[in-house]
Design an enzyme around this catalytic site. Structure first.
Site, PDB file in Angstrom:
ATOM      1  N   GLU A   1       0.845  -1.194   0.000  1.00  0.00           N
ATOM      2  CA  GLU A   1       0.000   0.000   0.000  1.00  0.00           C
ATOM      3  C   GLU A   1       0.885   1.251   0.000  1.00  0.00           C
ATOM      4  O   GLU A   1       1.931   1.293   0.659  1.00  0.00           O
ATOM      5  CB  GLU A   1      -0.872  -0.038   1.264  1.00  0.00           C
TER       6      GLU A   1
ATOM      7  N   LYS B   1      -8.672   3.899  -2.297  1.00  0.00           N
ATOM      8  CA  LYS B   1      -9.178   3.318  -1.050  1.00  0.00           C
ATOM      9  C   LYS B   1     -10.475   4.007  -0.637  1.00  0.00           C
ATOM     10  O   LYS B   1     -10.548   5.236  -0.540  1.00  0.00           O
ATOM     11  CB  LYS B   1      -8.115   3.468   0.041  1.00  0.00           C
TER      12      LYS B   1
ATOM     13  N   CYS C   1      -5.308  -2.645   2.303  1.00  0.00           N
ATOM     14  CA  CYS C   1      -5.228  -2.734   3.758  1.00  0.00           C
ATOM     15  C   CYS C   1      -6.589  -3.015   4.400  1.00  0.00           C
ATOM     16  O   CYS C   1      -7.175  -4.056   4.189  1.00  0.00           O
ATOM     17  CB  CYS C   1      -4.586  -1.457   4.299  1.00  0.00           C
TER      18      CYS C   1
END
Length: 335
Positions: free
Chosen positions: A47, A132, A166
């Site tokens: 990430e 994200k 994540c």
């Protein structure tokens, strides 16, 4: 799907060259060629690998962290842009599909950064830009959330590929959205998180989430996590012994490849830099799905229904009025 792909996957566990996008991209290119040289057709990076994770959100108050946000913004990535072009060229030269996390600058605002996963095909085509959806906890001080338009499974040479960043791998509905599009290979990108509460074991958390998605969906998961280099500790902690101790906390990173039975295909890597390789045979997803196929026979779509809004979100919608002069496409810069 008579001939399901069989290939080598690589999970990269490494540190960025902190807050230096150009140097980190150079490091990524070197790692791409190393992994491809060892036979990898899919290479997954951590990430926000370029140019690193905003650890100051956890170790400083927002006022102290604000100058660090500016440093990150100045060294972030434009999509499209030259850093992306370099990564695309590396993927094409290596003949490998690449998933890599970047801090992405928004075109419309200096205050907007996205936590973005780029999916690049083996021919160098930019297949996906996933932002994200929900920054986790203190991350909200840095990143703006993305929209549902990037929750897509890409048809690649190594099979149907989906990606999440994540904590998104904890989001059951986001994961189901990918599985319901036929995902068979899942890329999960993480950061080392030594700043979590004392009773939180990040390595265990990554393994648990990865195993859960693989077992529930009967898919392969390739999980890649960053590490914390001495350079990062030096920049973030300085002379503060408590922060130095915090950033050195063990079991903060885990990378590896998990099979459709939820078990690691090979021994995961914990904390240290390196690349984990494993063979993936998508034909091994067939028999487990006969038992539990949550996007097929092992569900009740007459009872349950998931609706996903996959429209791109824009901060501005311009509605033309008849007779108005059209706005110029571009503005000329002053000489």
């Amino acid at each position: 799907m008579e001939n399901l792909p069989r290939f080598t996957a690589a999970a990269v566990q490494a540190s960025p060259v902190y807050l230096d996008a150009a140097a980190t991209v150079d490091k990524a290119v070197s790692l791409i060629h190393e992994a491809a040289g060892n036979g990898a057709s899919l290479i997954v990076f951590p990430e926000v690998f370029v140019p690193g994770y905003p650890y100051w959100n956890w170790t400083m108050n927002p006022v102290q962290g604000s100058p660090w946000f500016e440093r990150l913004q100045r060294s972030s990535v434009d999509v499209p842009g030259p850093h992306v072009d370099t990564l695309r060229a590396a993927a094409r030269q290596a003949g490998a599909t690449i998933v890599i996390g970047v801090n992405e600058r928004a075109a419309h605002s200096l205050g907007v950064l996205y936590n973005t996963l780029l999916t690049i095909g083996a021919d160098g085509e930019l297949l996906g830009v996933h932002r994200k959806l929900v920054p986790t906890w203190a991350e909200k001080l840095t990143w703006t959330g993305g929209d549902g338009s990037s929750l897509r499974v890409h048809r690649t040479r190594i099979g149907p590929l989906g990606v999440l960043a994540c904590g998104e791998n904890t989001n059951t509905l986001a994961r189901f959205t990918l599985l319901a599009q036929g995902e068979l290979v899942h890329a999960a990108s993480y950061i080392a998180l030594p700043v979590a509460p004392e009773d939180y074991d990040m390595a265990d958390a990554i393994a648990l989430r990865t195993a859960a998605h693989s077992f529930e969906g009967k898919v392969y998961s390739v999980v890649a996590c960053s590490t914390i280099s001495p350079e990062i500790v030096e920049q973030i902690a300085g002379d503060d012994p408590d922060v130095r101790k915090l950033l050195a906390r063990p079991r903060s990173a885990l990378s590896g490849i998990f099979g459709p039975d939820g078990r690691p295909v090979t021994e995961p890597l914990v904390d240290d830099e390196g690349i984990v390789y494993a063979e993936i045979d998508l034909a091994k997803c067939i028999q487990p799905k006969q038992m539990h196929d949550i996007v097929g026979h092992y569900n009740r779509f007459d009872i349950f229904r998931l609706q996903v809004d996959n429209r791109p979100r824009s901060p501005l919608t311009l509605t033309a009025v008849e007779g108005d002069e059209p706005a110029p496409a571009t503005l000329k810069e002053e000489a």
